[in-house]
Design a protein around this motif. Structure first.
Motif, PDB file in Angstrom:
ATOM      1  N   ASN A   6      -9.384   1.343   3.590  1.00 11.37           N
ATOM      2  CA  ASN A   6      -8.516   2.083   4.516  1.00 11.37           C
ATOM      3  C   ASN A   6      -7.828   1.183   5.539  1.00 11.37           C
ATOM      4  O   ASN A   6      -7.588   1.585   6.685  1.00 11.37           O
ATOM      5  CB  ASN A   6      -9.311   3.173   5.243  1.00 11.37           C
ATOM      6  CG  ASN A   6      -9.669   4.333   4.323  1.00 11.37           C
ATOM      7  OD1 ASN A   6      -8.995   4.566   3.318  1.00 11.37           O
ATOM      8  ND2 ASN A   6     -10.731   5.043   4.649  1.00 11.37           N
ATOM      9  N   GLN A  35      -8.873  -1.130   7.265  1.00 11.30           N
ATOM     10  CA  GLN A  35      -9.624  -1.400   8.491  1.00 11.30           C
ATOM     11  C   GLN A  35     -10.830  -2.304   8.290  1.00 11.30           C
ATOM     12  O   GLN A  35     -11.092  -3.177   9.116  1.00 11.30           O
ATOM     13  CB  GLN A  35     -10.086  -0.074   9.115  1.00 11.30           C
ATOM     14  CG  GLN A  35      -8.946   0.855   9.491  1.00 11.30           C
ATOM     15  CD  GLN A  35      -9.453   2.216   9.914  1.00 11.30           C
ATOM     16  OE1 GLN A  35     -10.553   2.625   9.562  1.00 11.30           O
ATOM     17  NE2 GLN A  35      -8.643   2.928  10.701  1.00 11.30           N
ATOM     18  N   GLN A  64      -6.467   4.134  -5.065  1.00 14.02           N
ATOM     19  CA  GLN A  64      -7.062   5.265  -4.374  1.00 14.02           C
ATOM     20  C   GLN A  64      -8.387   5.601  -5.044  1.00 14.02           C
ATOM     21  O   GLN A  64      -8.454   5.725  -6.265  1.00 14.02           O
ATOM     22  CB  GLN A  64      -6.131   6.482  -4.431  1.00 14.02           C
ATOM     23  CG  GLN A  64      -4.785   6.280  -3.734  1.00 14.02           C
ATOM     24  CD  GLN A  64      -4.908   6.229  -2.228  1.00 14.02           C
ATOM     25  OE1 GLN A  64      -5.746   6.906  -1.640  1.00 14.02           O
ATOM     26  NE2 GLN A  64      -4.063   5.427  -1.596  1.00 14.02           N
ATOM     27  N   ASN A  69       0.833  -1.194   0.000  1.00 11.69           N
ATOM     28  CA  ASN A  69       0.000   0.000   0.000  1.00 11.69           C
ATOM     29  C   ASN A  69       0.873   1.251   0.000  1.00 11.69           C
ATOM     30  O   ASN A  69       2.111   1.180   0.058  1.00 11.69           O
ATOM     31  CB  ASN A  69      -0.974  -0.009   1.176  1.00 11.69           C
ATOM     32  CG  ASN A  69      -0.285   0.156   2.520  1.00 11.69           C
ATOM     33  OD1 ASN A  69       0.895  -0.168   2.671  1.00 11.69           O
ATOM     34  ND2 ASN A  69      -1.015   0.645   3.509  1.00 11.69           N
ATOM     35  N   LYS A 112     -10.104   7.422  -0.407  1.00 13.51           N
ATOM     36  CA  LYS A 112      -9.952   6.209   0.393  1.00 13.51           C
ATOM     37  C   LYS A 112      -8.976   5.277  -0.309  1.00 13.51           C
ATOM     38  O   LYS A 112      -8.870   5.267  -1.531  1.00 13.51           O
ATOM     39  CB  LYS A 112     -11.299   5.499   0.597  1.00 13.51           C
ATOM     40  CG  LYS A 112     -12.297   6.287   1.428  1.00 13.51           C
ATOM     41  CD  LYS A 112     -13.605   5.525   1.567  1.00 13.51           C
ATOM     42  CE  LYS A 112     -14.574   6.223   2.513  1.00 13.51           C
ATOM     43  NZ  LYS A 112     -15.013   7.525   1.994  1.00 13.51           N
ATOM     44  N   GLU A 113      -8.261   4.502   0.486  1.00 15.73           N
ATOM     45  CA  GLU A 113      -7.373   3.494  -0.080  1.00 15.73           C
ATOM     46  C   GLU A 113      -8.079   2.144  -0.048  1.00 15.73           C
ATOM     47  O   GLU A 113      -8.542   1.700   1.009  1.00 15.73           O
ATOM     48  CB  GLU A 113      -6.073   3.406   0.708  1.00 15.73           C
ATOM     49  CG  GLU A 113      -5.105   2.371   0.120  1.00 15.73           C
ATOM     50  CD  GLU A 113      -3.797   2.298   0.877  1.00 15.73           C
ATOM     51  OE1 GLU A 113      -2.753   2.627   0.297  1.00 15.73           O
ATOM     52  OE2 GLU A 113      -3.828   1.885   2.055  1.00 15.73           O
TER      53      GLU A 113
END
Length: 283
Positions: A136, A138, A58, A28, A62-63
């Protein structure tokens, strides 16, 4: 039709460039997460039918980590189509950011409809799929149809996130639709005596008795989760989930881990194509 023509052209180029094995790696933007992948042709007498996706992108500030395994059968045109189109179809769903689960499920269905409508170009084959979208770093959204599998490592213990869609498991649904599940001696259960999974993309001749709706799961990536493995059944037929996790955790480099997993499956005489993506969440 223009779009499909473009696809056919790029498809022929892709086939010409494919070899019996493929490997690669990436990370990332911050370098805090890494992935590696390895695909190896099995011992069956047909061209390589497994495809993958592994990348970070991207989108809307947001990734996203996008990872997938597509395990084709009766040809590789359907998995090639999924590699090119499934994630883009998911991410262009208007409600993706508000309801990822519904958007993923809808995109799986619309993608399958597109495959079926273009069966004259894409052939009579089909494909399993397991997809993972990491938002992201998460929130992890995992979906699958068929027996390609996603396994997480939580505190070093293997956690199977996906469900293998096997014919015997969904026998009642198949029979209620007018199909049947064969159980011939020496063979695995098959839908209408043909297909060894109960859900798949494509397979137009079986679609009346075959589902393509995915199971969708969401996992929060916390400090206890360190590894994600996506792989085709060429790995899982010969290796338990826990052993795969142990290998991936022991080898810090996810590319080397993916290569070791496929090599070990070959050593155990796996007949099918073997494809594997390993994601390490903390480097």
């Amino acid at each position: 039709m223009d779009k499909l023509c473009c696809f056919k052209s790029s498809f022929s180029q892709l086939v010409a460039a494919r070899s019996s094995s493929s490997t690669g790696k990436g990370k990332n933007h911050q370098g805090s997460m890494k992935y590696g992948f390895a695909l190896v042709k099995g011992r069956a007498n047909h061209p390589m039918e497994d495809y993958h996706v592994a990348k970070f992108v991207q989108l809307q500030e947001k990734e996203l980590g996008l990872f997938a395994i597509y395990d084709g059968h009766l040809g590789d045109r359907v998995p090639a189509y999924l590699q090119k189109n499934l994630f883009s179809n998911i991410l262009k769903e208007e409600g993706f950011w508000d309801d990822p689960a519904a958007s993923i499920a809808k995109a799986y269905q619309t993608t399958d409809q597109a495959i079926l409508s273009h069966s004259s170009d894409l052939g009579r084959g089909g494909s399993t799929a397991v997809t993972a979208i990491l938002i992201n770093g998460q929130s992890l959204w995992i979906a699958n149809v068929g027996d390609s599998r996603a396994v997480l490592s939580r505190k070093g213990q293997a956690v199977q996130v996906t469900t293998d869609h096997e014919p015997n498991t969904e026998r009642g649904i198949i029979e209620n639709k007018g199909g049947f599940v064969s159980n011939m001696p020496g063979d695995v259960p098959r839908v209408n005596g043909q297909l060894a999974v109960a859900r798949a993309f494509g397979d137009k001749s079986l679609k009346l008795h075959l589902r393509s709706d995915p199971d969708v799961q969401n996992t929060k990536v916390d400090v206890d989760i360190d590894i994600l493995i996506l792989a085709s059944d060429g790995l899982w037929k010969v290796m338990p989930n826990q052993e795969a996790v142990d290998i991936a955790r022991r080898i810090r480099d996810p590319l080397k881990a993916a290569k070791q997993l496929t090599a070990e499956a070959l050593k155990r005489d796996s007949k099918d194509d073997i494809s594997c993506v390993v994601v390490r969440f903390r480097c």
